[in-house]
Design a protein around this motif. Structure first.
Motif, PDB file in Angstrom:
ATOM      1  N   THR A  45       0.830  -1.206   0.000  1.00 29.29           N
ATOM      2  CA  THR A  45       0.000   0.000   0.000  1.00 29.29           C
ATOM      3  C   THR A  45       0.862   1.253   0.000  1.00 29.29           C
ATOM      4  O   THR A  45       0.488   2.267  -0.585  1.00 29.29           O
ATOM      5  CB  THR A  45      -0.980   0.023   1.188  1.00 29.29           C
ATOM      6  N   PHE A  46       2.018   1.187   0.648  1.00 29.92           N
ATOM      7  CA  PHE A  46       2.948   2.316   0.595  1.00 29.92           C
ATOM      8  C   PHE A  46       3.418   2.551  -0.842  1.00 29.92           C
ATOM      9  O   PHE A  46       3.474   3.679  -1.311  1.00 29.92           O
ATOM     10  CB  PHE A  46       4.173   2.058   1.481  1.00 29.92           C
ATOM     11  N   ILE A  47       3.771   1.483  -1.533  1.00 30.41           N
ATOM     12  CA  ILE A  47       4.293   1.594  -2.897  1.00 30.41           C
ATOM     13  C   ILE A  47       3.267   2.229  -3.831  1.00 30.41           C
ATOM     14  O   ILE A  47       3.620   3.058  -4.668  1.00 30.41           O
ATOM     15  CB  ILE A  47       4.771   0.221  -3.421  1.00 30.41           C
ATOM     16  N   VAL A  48       1.997   1.882  -3.679  1.00 26.89           N
ATOM     17  CA  VAL A  48       0.968   2.487  -4.534  1.00 26.89           C
ATOM     18  C   VAL A  48       0.433   3.785  -3.930  1.00 26.89           C
ATOM     19  O   VAL A  48      -0.481   4.393  -4.473  1.00 26.89           O
ATOM     20  CB  VAL A  48      -0.181   1.499  -4.868  1.00 26.89           C
ATOM     21  N   ASN A  49       1.005   4.200  -2.813  1.00 22.75           N
ATOM     22  CA  ASN A  49       0.696   5.476  -2.161  1.00 22.75           C
ATOM     23  C   ASN A  49      -0.772   5.591  -1.743  1.00 22.75           C
ATOM     24  O   ASN A  49      -1.423   6.599  -1.975  1.00 22.75           O
ATOM     25  CB  ASN A  49       1.104   6.655  -3.049  1.00 22.75           C
ATOM     26  N   HIS A  50      -1.268   4.532  -1.112  1.00 15.37           N
ATOM     27  CA  HIS A  50      -2.650   4.497  -0.626  1.00 15.37           C
ATOM     28  C   HIS A  50      -2.663   4.777   0.877  1.00 15.37           C
ATOM     29  O   HIS A  50      -1.830   4.244   1.607  1.00 15.37           O
ATOM     30  CB  HIS A  50      -3.266   3.129  -0.910  1.00 15.37           C
ATOM     31  N   PRO A  51      -3.592   5.621   1.349  1.00  9.51           N
ATOM     32  CA  PRO A  51      -3.637   5.907   2.791  1.00  9.51           C
ATOM     33  C   PRO A  51      -3.652   4.627   3.630  1.00  9.51           C
ATOM     34  O   PRO A  51      -4.511   3.766   3.448  1.00  9.51           O
ATOM     35  CB  PRO A  51      -4.940   6.693   2.953  1.00  9.51           C
ATOM     36  N   THR A  52      -2.674   4.524   4.504  1.00 13.29           N
ATOM     37  CA  THR A  52      -2.458   3.302   5.278  1.00 13.29           C
ATOM     38  C   THR A  52      -2.189   3.650   6.727  1.00 13.29           C
ATOM     39  O   THR A  52      -1.392   4.535   7.021  1.00 13.29           O
ATOM     40  CB  THR A  52      -1.251   2.523   4.712  1.00 13.29           C
ATOM     41  N   ILE A  53      -2.842   2.923   7.603  1.00 13.32           N
ATOM     42  CA  ILE A  53      -2.607   3.069   9.033  1.00 13.32           C
ATOM     43  C   ILE A  53      -2.202   1.701   9.575  1.00 13.32           C
ATOM     44  O   ILE A  53      -2.806   0.680   9.239  1.00 13.32           O
ATOM     45  CB  ILE A  53      -3.859   3.606   9.747  1.00 13.32           C
ATOM     46  N   LEU A  54      -1.175   1.706  10.397  1.00 10.92           N
ATOM     47  CA  LEU A  54      -0.675   0.481  11.005  1.00 10.92           C
ATOM     48  C   LEU A  54      -1.074   0.484  12.478  1.00 10.92           C
ATOM     49  O   LEU A  54      -0.854   1.473  13.179  1.00 10.92           O
ATOM     50  CB  LEU A  54       0.848   0.419  10.889  1.00 10.92           C
TER      51      LEU A  54
END
Length: 135
Positions: free
Chosen positions: A43-52
């Protein structure tokens, strides 16, 4: 089932329910990852909002990587407390891209990616070089 009963308007997606992982991304405003596995790097690579959201007692970070995870924490990408994480998601839910595309969040994510996400436009060529280098 319990979550759906308590929050009937929530839309839960599971990779097993979709033929392709990226279909889920396109239908999601925010991705919540609860493990330190490949999915959040994708998800980081496709630049999608991500919360861990991770349990500190379950996931340990090696010392040499801690500064990168601290950047994620400082920019509210990484959370250790489920209640504060939920509160944060509620605060940004209407427009998560406003938070995600902010300069500081993008810099933190990009520094993390530079260190841990090997992205290539020439995957085949890089693989050949790697194999040729083995003797």
């Amino acid at each position: 089932k319990i979550i759906k009963d308590k929050f009937p308007k929530i839309n839960l997606s599971f990779r097993e329910d979709s033929a392709h992982y990226y279909n889920l991304l396109n239908k999601s405003k925010i991705i919540l990852c609860t493990s330190d596995f490949t999915n959040f790097k994708q998800t980081f690579i496709v630049n999608h909002p991500t919360i861990l959201l991770w349990d500190r007692d379950y996931f340990s970070v090696r010392k040499s990587a801690s500064k990168y995870y601290k950047l994620l924490y400082d920019n509210q990408i990484l959370h250790y407390d489920p209640l504060s994480c939920a509160e944060f998601i509620n605060n940004i839910y209407d427009n998560p891209l406003l938070w995600w595309n902010s300069k500081d969040v993008q810099e933190a994510k990009n520094l993390f990616m530079k260190e841990f996400c090997n992205k290539s436009n020439d995957l085949e060529g890089n693989f050949v070089k790697l194999v040729n280098g083995l003797k």
